[in-house]
Design an enzyme around this catalytic site. Structure first.
Site, PDB file in Angstrom:
ATOM      1  N   GLN A  33      34.805  39.712  33.095  1.00  0.00           N
ATOM      2  CA  GLN A  33      33.655  38.898  33.478  1.00  0.00           C
ATOM      3  C   GLN A  33      32.387  39.752  33.526  1.00  0.00           C
ATOM      4  O   GLN A  33      32.428  40.940  33.871  1.00  0.00           O
ATOM      5  CB  GLN A  33      33.905  38.233  34.829  1.00  0.00           C
ATOM      6  CG  GLN A  33      34.145  39.203  35.971  1.00  0.00           C
ATOM      7  CD  GLN A  33      34.643  38.525  37.235  1.00  0.00           C
ATOM      8  OE1 GLN A  33      35.003  37.354  37.237  1.00  0.00           O
ATOM      9  NE2 GLN A  33      34.664  39.269  38.329  1.00  0.00           N
ATOM     10  N   HIS A  60      38.848  40.726  35.340  1.00  0.00           N
ATOM     11  CA  HIS A  60      39.241  39.650  36.250  1.00  0.00           C
ATOM     12  C   HIS A  60      40.759  39.628  36.389  1.00  0.00           C
ATOM     13  O   HIS A  60      41.280  39.485  37.490  1.00  0.00           O
ATOM     14  CB  HIS A  60      38.730  38.299  35.719  1.00  0.00           C
ATOM     15  CG  HIS A  60      39.000  37.149  36.643  1.00  0.00           C
ATOM     16  ND1 HIS A  60      38.474  35.895  36.440  1.00  0.00           N
ATOM     17  CD2 HIS A  60      39.750  37.042  37.768  1.00  0.00           C
ATOM     18  CE1 HIS A  60      38.872  35.073  37.408  1.00  0.00           C
ATOM     19  NE2 HIS A  60      39.660  35.754  38.218  1.00  0.00           N
ATOM     20  N   PHE A 133      41.799  41.598  46.125  1.00  0.00           N
ATOM     21  CA  PHE A 133      41.663  40.985  44.796  1.00  0.00           C
ATOM     22  C   PHE A 133      42.819  41.412  43.905  1.00  0.00           C
ATOM     23  O   PHE A 133      43.479  40.585  43.264  1.00  0.00           O
ATOM     24  CB  PHE A 133      40.313  41.400  44.212  1.00  0.00           C
ATOM     25  CG  PHE A 133      39.974  40.806  42.871  1.00  0.00           C
ATOM     26  CD1 PHE A 133      40.512  39.615  42.433  1.00  0.00           C
ATOM     27  CD2 PHE A 133      39.077  41.458  42.030  1.00  0.00           C
ATOM     28  CE1 PHE A 133      40.179  39.068  41.196  1.00  0.00           C
ATOM     29  CE2 PHE A 133      38.723  40.924  40.798  1.00  0.00           C
ATOM     30  CZ  PHE A 133      39.296  39.731  40.384  1.00  0.00           C
ATOM     31  N   GLU A 137      45.853  39.088  42.223  1.00  0.00           N
ATOM     32  CA  GLU A 137      46.121  39.040  40.787  1.00  0.00           C
ATOM     33  C   GLU A 137      47.545  39.478  40.478  1.00  0.00           C
ATOM     34  O   GLU A 137      48.198  38.918  39.598  1.00  0.00           O
ATOM     35  CB  GLU A 137      45.111  39.916  40.033  1.00  0.00           C
ATOM     36  CG  GLU A 137      43.703  39.358  40.010  1.00  0.00           C
ATOM     37  CD  GLU A 137      43.610  38.040  39.260  1.00  0.00           C
ATOM     38  OE1 GLU A 137      44.177  37.946  38.139  1.00  0.00           O
ATOM     39  OE2 GLU A 137      42.997  37.102  39.791  1.00  0.00           O
ATOM     40  N   HIS A 141      49.795  36.645  38.843  1.00  0.00           N
ATOM     41  CA  HIS A 141      49.991  36.890  37.412  1.00  0.00           C
ATOM     42  C   HIS A 141      50.893  38.087  37.105  1.00  0.00           C
ATOM     43  O   HIS A 141      51.731  38.022  36.208  1.00  0.00           O
ATOM     44  CB  HIS A 141      48.638  37.105  36.731  1.00  0.00           C
ATOM     45  CG  HIS A 141      47.688  35.963  36.885  1.00  0.00           C
ATOM     46  ND1 HIS A 141      47.857  34.764  36.234  1.00  0.00           N
ATOM     47  CD2 HIS A 141      46.551  35.829  37.631  1.00  0.00           C
ATOM     48  CE1 HIS A 141      46.865  33.938  36.546  1.00  0.00           C
ATOM     49  NE2 HIS A 141      46.067  34.557  37.393  1.00  0.00           N
TER      50      HIS A 141
END
Length: 247
Positions: A33, A60, A133, A137, A141
């Protein structure tokens, strides 16, 4: 000597466990990003506790994805025919939250933290801590990536370093500006020429409603090591001309 059914089942258990643990997906999205576009919205942004990040595309996430959305959420009807209620099918385009029992450990990525602070900073105002963060993630993911914790983050960092999007766009004359706009096709062509592969682009709107380049989705093979042409088109809310706001 014939093996009993129980013995055969016991022999197959390790293989079944391996197959069950291997998540099936087709490719990764490496999503980066532009921080100026993240911050230049009505919602705004906050800098992490390590300070303002560099004016550079930031990671990101590295997201496992399906090449074709799949049916999910099927419910079997108990009965003689073993029918499936087709009306409850929904589409699932990526795996997520594959192992909530495997939270991110700072110890596992301790040698990567400096690079992660530079290349994968948070701009969310929820906490200001990039570790939160990264943990999110990884949980959503990374646990579906078939990579261990260190391998997952190292793969994303290596790809970002190998293909510097900020430099690639600058070489094509596409630089941050308060006033200039750029053809979306020029941005797409510059990335394809600079990396050798086509990427998908996503846009957002600034505080005054103008369209700006927000995220670049580069497609990566299942190993997490090599870029590929993106197999899926994306409706990225972009227009023919977009801004790249300063950060």
């Amino acid at each position: 000597m014939r093996l009993s059914v129980v013995a055969v089942a016991l022999l197959l258990l390790p293989l079944v466990a391996v197959l069950a643990s291997a998540e099936q997906f087709d490719f990764f999205y490496l999503v980066q990003q532009w921080p100026g576009s993240f911050c230049d919205t009505q919602q705004g942004c906050c800098f992490p506790d390590t300070g303002k990040p560099a004016a550079d595309f930031g990671i990101h996430g590295l997201w496992p994805n399906y090449a074709k959305c799949r049916s999910a959420g099927e419910r079997e009807l108990v009965g003689e025919m073993g029918l499936v209620d087709m009306g409850l099918r929904r589409k699932k385009c990526w795996p997520e939250y594959c192992n909530d029992g495997n939270p991110l450990s700072l110890w596992e990525i301790k040698d990567l933290v400096k690079q992660l602070d530079q290349s994968w900073p948070t701009l969310s105002c929820k906490s200001g801590k990039s570790m939160e963060f990264w943990s999110y993630e990884w949980r959503k993911h990374g646990t579906c990536s078939d990579l261990d914790q260190h391998g997952y983050f190292a793969a994303a960092l290596a790809l970002k370093a190998r293909y510097n999007l900020t430099a690639i766009l600058a070489d094509a004359g596409i630089v941050p500006s308060d006033d200039d706009t750029y053809f979306l096709s020029s941005i797409s062509d510059a990335i394809a020429e600079g990396t050798g592969f086509k990427a998908n682009l996503e846009c957002n709107r600034d505080a005054s409603g103008e369209t700006q380049l927000f995220q670049v989705y580069q497609c990566v093979d299942r190993s997490g090591k090599r870029l590929i042409d993106c197999p899926l088109p994306m409706q990225g809310k972009c227009r023919d001309r977009v801004k790249l706001p300063p950060f």
